[in-house]
Write a protein that holds these residues in place. Structure first.
Motif, PDB file in Angstrom:
ATOM      1  N   CYS A   1      -3.494   3.060   9.089  1.00 26.40           N
ATOM      2  CA  CYS A   1      -4.426   2.410  10.016  1.00 26.40           C
ATOM      3  C   CYS A   1      -3.993   1.011  10.445  1.00 26.40           C
ATOM      4  O   CYS A   1      -4.408   0.534  11.502  1.00 26.40           O
ATOM      5  CB  CYS A   1      -5.820   2.347   9.394  1.00 26.40           C
ATOM      6  N   GLN A   2      -3.206   0.315   9.624  1.00 31.51           N
ATOM      7  CA  GLN A   2      -2.743  -1.025   9.966  1.00 31.51           C
ATOM      8  C   GLN A   2      -1.236  -1.152   9.712  1.00 31.51           C
ATOM      9  O   GLN A   2      -0.795  -1.962   8.892  1.00 31.51           O
ATOM     10  CB  GLN A   2      -3.512  -2.070   9.159  1.00 31.51           C
ATOM     11  N   PRO A   3      -0.441  -0.341  10.398  1.00 36.29           N
ATOM     12  CA  PRO A   3       1.012  -0.328  10.130  1.00 36.29           C
ATOM     13  C   PRO A   3       1.710  -1.646  10.440  1.00 36.29           C
ATOM     14  O   PRO A   3       2.717  -1.984   9.802  1.00 36.29           O
ATOM     15  CB  PRO A   3       1.523   0.791  11.050  1.00 36.29           C
ATOM     16  N   LEU A   4       1.198  -2.420  11.407  1.00 37.68           N
ATOM     17  CA  LEU A   4       1.852  -3.670  11.770  1.00 37.68           C
ATOM     18  C   LEU A   4       1.715  -4.728  10.674  1.00 37.68           C
ATOM     19  O   LEU A   4       2.607  -5.563  10.497  1.00 37.68           O
ATOM     20  CB  LEU A   4       1.270  -4.202  13.090  1.00 37.68           C
ATOM     21  N   SER A   5       0.621  -4.691   9.947  1.00 40.85           N
ATOM     22  CA  SER A   5       0.415  -5.672   8.878  1.00 40.85           C
ATOM     23  C   SER A   5       0.725  -5.091   7.493  1.00 40.85           C
ATOM     24  O   SER A   5       0.529  -5.777   6.486  1.00 40.85           O
ATOM     25  CB  SER A   5      -1.033  -6.171   8.906  1.00 40.85           C
ATOM     26  N   TYR A   6       1.231  -3.859   7.479  1.00 33.63           N
ATOM     27  CA  TYR A   6       1.477  -3.187   6.206  1.00 33.63           C
ATOM     28  C   TYR A   6       2.504  -3.931   5.357  1.00 33.63           C
ATOM     29  O   TYR A   6       2.314  -4.126   4.150  1.00 33.63           O
ATOM     30  CB  TYR A   6       1.949  -1.756   6.460  1.00 33.63           C
ATOM     31  N   GLN A   7       3.590  -4.368   5.997  1.00 35.63           N
ATOM     32  CA  GLN A   7       4.668  -5.022   5.266  1.00 35.63           C
ATOM     33  C   GLN A   7       4.231  -6.327   4.623  1.00 35.63           C
ATOM     34  O   GLN A   7       4.737  -6.715   3.561  1.00 35.63           O
ATOM     35  CB  GLN A   7       5.856  -5.281   6.205  1.00 35.63           C
ATOM     36  N   THR A   8       3.291  -7.016   5.250  1.00 36.26           N
ATOM     37  CA  THR A   8       2.845  -8.299   4.706  1.00 36.26           C
ATOM     38  C   THR A   8       1.730  -8.131   3.665  1.00 36.26           C
ATOM     39  O   THR A   8       1.638  -8.920   2.717  1.00 36.26           O
ATOM     40  CB  THR A   8       2.340  -9.213   5.847  1.00 36.26           C
ATOM     41  N   LYS A   9       0.890  -7.118   3.850  1.00 38.56           N
ATOM     42  CA  LYS A   9      -0.248  -6.934   2.944  1.00 38.56           C
ATOM     43  C   LYS A   9       0.061  -6.018   1.765  1.00 38.56           C
ATOM     44  O   LYS A   9      -0.567  -6.132   0.711  1.00 38.56           O
ATOM     45  CB  LYS A   9      -1.446  -6.395   3.727  1.00 38.56           C
ATOM     46  N   ILE A  10       0.995  -5.092   1.965  1.00 45.55           N
ATOM     47  CA  ILE A  10       1.344  -4.152   0.893  1.00 45.55           C
ATOM     48  C   ILE A  10       2.849  -4.229   0.647  1.00 45.55           C
ATOM     49  O   ILE A  10       3.646  -3.846   1.500  1.00 45.55           O
ATOM     50  CB  ILE A  10       0.955  -2.706   1.239  1.00 45.55           C
ATOM     51  N   ASN A  11       3.235  -4.743  -0.515  1.00 47.00           N
ATOM     52  CA  ASN A  11       4.638  -4.784  -0.909  1.00 47.00           C
ATOM     53  C   ASN A  11       4.723  -4.476  -2.399  1.00 47.00           C
ATOM     54  O   ASN A  11       3.712  -4.211  -3.059  1.00 47.00           O
ATOM     55  CB  ASN A  11       5.267  -6.138  -0.569  1.00 47.00           C
ATOM     56  N   SER A  12       5.930  -4.516  -2.934  1.00 43.91           N
ATOM     57  CA  SER A  12       6.111  -4.152  -4.334  1.00 43.91           C
ATOM     58  C   SER A  12       5.330  -5.076  -5.269  1.00 43.91           C
ATOM     59  O   SER A  12       4.783  -4.635  -6.289  1.00 43.91           O
ATOM     60  CB  SER A  12       7.598  -4.172  -4.699  1.00 43.91           C
ATOM     61  N   ARG A  13       5.253  -6.367  -4.921  1.00 40.59           N
ATOM     62  CA  ARG A  13       4.510  -7.308  -5.760  1.00 40.59           C
ATOM     63  C   ARG A  13       3.019  -6.978  -5.762  1.00 40.59           C
ATOM     64  O   ARG A  13       2.360  -7.021  -6.808  1.00 40.59           O
ATOM     65  CB  ARG A  13       4.741  -8.738  -5.255  1.00 40.59           C
ATOM     66  N   ILE A  14       2.492  -6.635  -4.599  1.00 41.37           N
ATOM     67  CA  ILE A  14       1.071  -6.270  -4.497  1.00 41.37           C
ATOM     68  C   ILE A  14       0.791  -4.977  -5.259  1.00 41.37           C
ATOM     69  O   ILE A  14      -0.225  -4.863  -5.961  1.00 41.37           O
ATOM     70  CB  ILE A  14       0.655  -6.109  -3.020  1.00 41.37           C
ATOM     71  N   ILE A  15       1.703  -4.012  -5.158  1.00 39.13           N
ATOM     72  CA  ILE A  15       1.522  -2.736  -5.849  1.00 39.13           C
ATOM     73  C   ILE A  15       1.521  -2.946  -7.361  1.00 39.13           C
ATOM     74  O   ILE A  15       0.683  -2.389  -8.085  1.00 39.13           O
ATOM     75  CB  ILE A  15       2.624  -1.739  -5.450  1.00 39.13           C
ATOM     76  N   LEU A  16       2.447  -3.761  -7.863  1.00 41.30           N
ATOM     77  CA  LEU A  16       2.472  -4.062  -9.295  1.00 41.30           C
ATOM     78  C   LEU A  16       1.195  -4.781  -9.726  1.00 41.30           C
ATOM     79  O   LEU A  16       0.669  -4.538 -10.819  1.00 41.30           O
ATOM     80  CB  LEU A  16       3.698  -4.913  -9.633  1.00 41.30           C
ATOM     81  N   GLY A  17       0.698  -5.659  -8.859  1.00 45.74           N
ATOM     82  CA  GLY A  17      -0.564  -6.333  -9.145  1.00 45.74           C
ATOM     83  C   GLY A  17      -1.729  -5.355  -9.219  1.00 45.74           C
ATOM     84  O   GLY A  17      -2.613  -5.479 -10.071  1.00 45.74           O
TER      85      GLY A  17
END
Length: 311
Positions: A125-141
């Motif tokens: 739903c938000q592919p343009l902001s995906y890279q900034t909002k969801i990354n490996s650091r966020i996933i580990l968090g």
């Protein structure tokens, strides 16, 4: 004399406890335990070994598989033992230990699924902001928060409520059972269902778009596979967890009138969720099917490497 008679009666009850159901129930539980262990081990090995499966979504799937695997290791064997030996001297202690790990791992499994849904929402739903909002650091968090929150809540919900005076059952009736049901099922399901409806609308809109289909066909196929897997996981989650969660919410307001055996059957259905998740991955995702096939055929011990192309 009365004490001797009471003691003899207690021993007789322990020896005769549901004797006609003991073997079939334990057999079914043993089969569910074995399938749960094997299926989730396949998922864990697949994601850990094949680099093609090293995606942000699959890191959350890996955490989910670990929680489901631990249910098969640390919960179901306790259930079998407690069912077979209802009068063991360690029964009450083991009952509490089993209850804690049951709550911990079931909460972790549900919250992992909740995080997968959030990740899919941003991806679709938000592919343009995906890279900034969801990354490996966020996933580990996310994974750290899942296990930390599950640990704290399970301790409070297990030891903060008063257990019923009945024997240690598969389902422990707590004063806080309503809170547990709301946290573990009602809120996560409402949010996941809402997010999935939004995801489904976006996927359908993309499918109608000629530009999307022509410019990013490979990406849209990958998103559709992940969305299909999410839909099946949420559907099975609801089927497995709705009965016990709704009954746990209803019980305190109805003076716990529902028979304990009914609650135990519903709880067993909830445990089936941990067994079924690996089958969902295999059915809905061709890469997992290929990985499972490589592992079961022993190809990972031959020329196949972690860079093998899964199809």
């Amino acid at each position: 004399m009365d004490n001797v008679s009471l003691s003899n009666t207690t021993v007789k009850i322990c020896n005769m406890r549901e004797a006609s159901f003991l073997l079939p129930v334990c057999t079914i539980l043993a089969i569910v335990t074995l399938v749960t262990l094997c299926g989730n081990v396949l998922v864990i090995i697949s994601i850990a070994y094949f680099r093609q499966l090293h995606t942000l979504t699959n890191y959350l799937v890996l955490s989910l598989a670990v929680s489901d695997l631990l249910i098969g290791i640390m919960v179901l064997p306790f259930v079998i033992f407690l069912f077979v030996t209802p009068c063991s001297p360690l029964h009450d202690v083991l009952c509490r230990v089993r209850g804690f790990f049951d709550m911990l791992l079931c909460l972790a499994s549900i919250l992992n699924l909740f995080c997968i849904c959030i990740e899919r929402y941003y991806a679709v739903c938000q592919p343009l902001s995906y890279q900034t909002k969801i990354n490996s650091r966020i996933i580990l968090g996310m994974i750290f928060m899942v296990w930390s929150l599950s640990s704290v809540l399970s301790f409070v919900l297990t030891f903060g409520g008063n257990k019923s005076k009945e024997r240690c059952a598969i389902v422990q009736i707590l004063k806080l059972s309503v809170i547990a049901a709301v946290i573990a099922f009602h809120i996560p399901f409402v949010v996941m269902f809402t997010l999935y409806m939004k995801i489904l609308l976006v996927v359908r809109r993309q499918a109608r778009s000629i530009h999307t289909a022509s410019l990013s066909d490979g990406v849209s196929k990958a998103e559709r596979r992940a969305t299909l897997m999410l839909a099946m996981v949420i559907g099975v989650f609801f089927i497995c967890w709705a009965p016990v969660s709704i009954c746990a919410t209803y019980q305190p307001f109805n003076h716990f009138s529902l028979p304990l055996k009914v609650m135990e059957i519903f709880k067993f259905l909830a445990w089936l969720n941990s067994m079924l998740n690996p089958f969902i991955y295999a059915y809905s995702h061709s890469l997992f099917r290929s990985a499972f096939r490589f592992i079961l055929m022993g190809k990972i011990y031959t020329k196949i490497g972690p860079n093998a192309r899964l199809q």
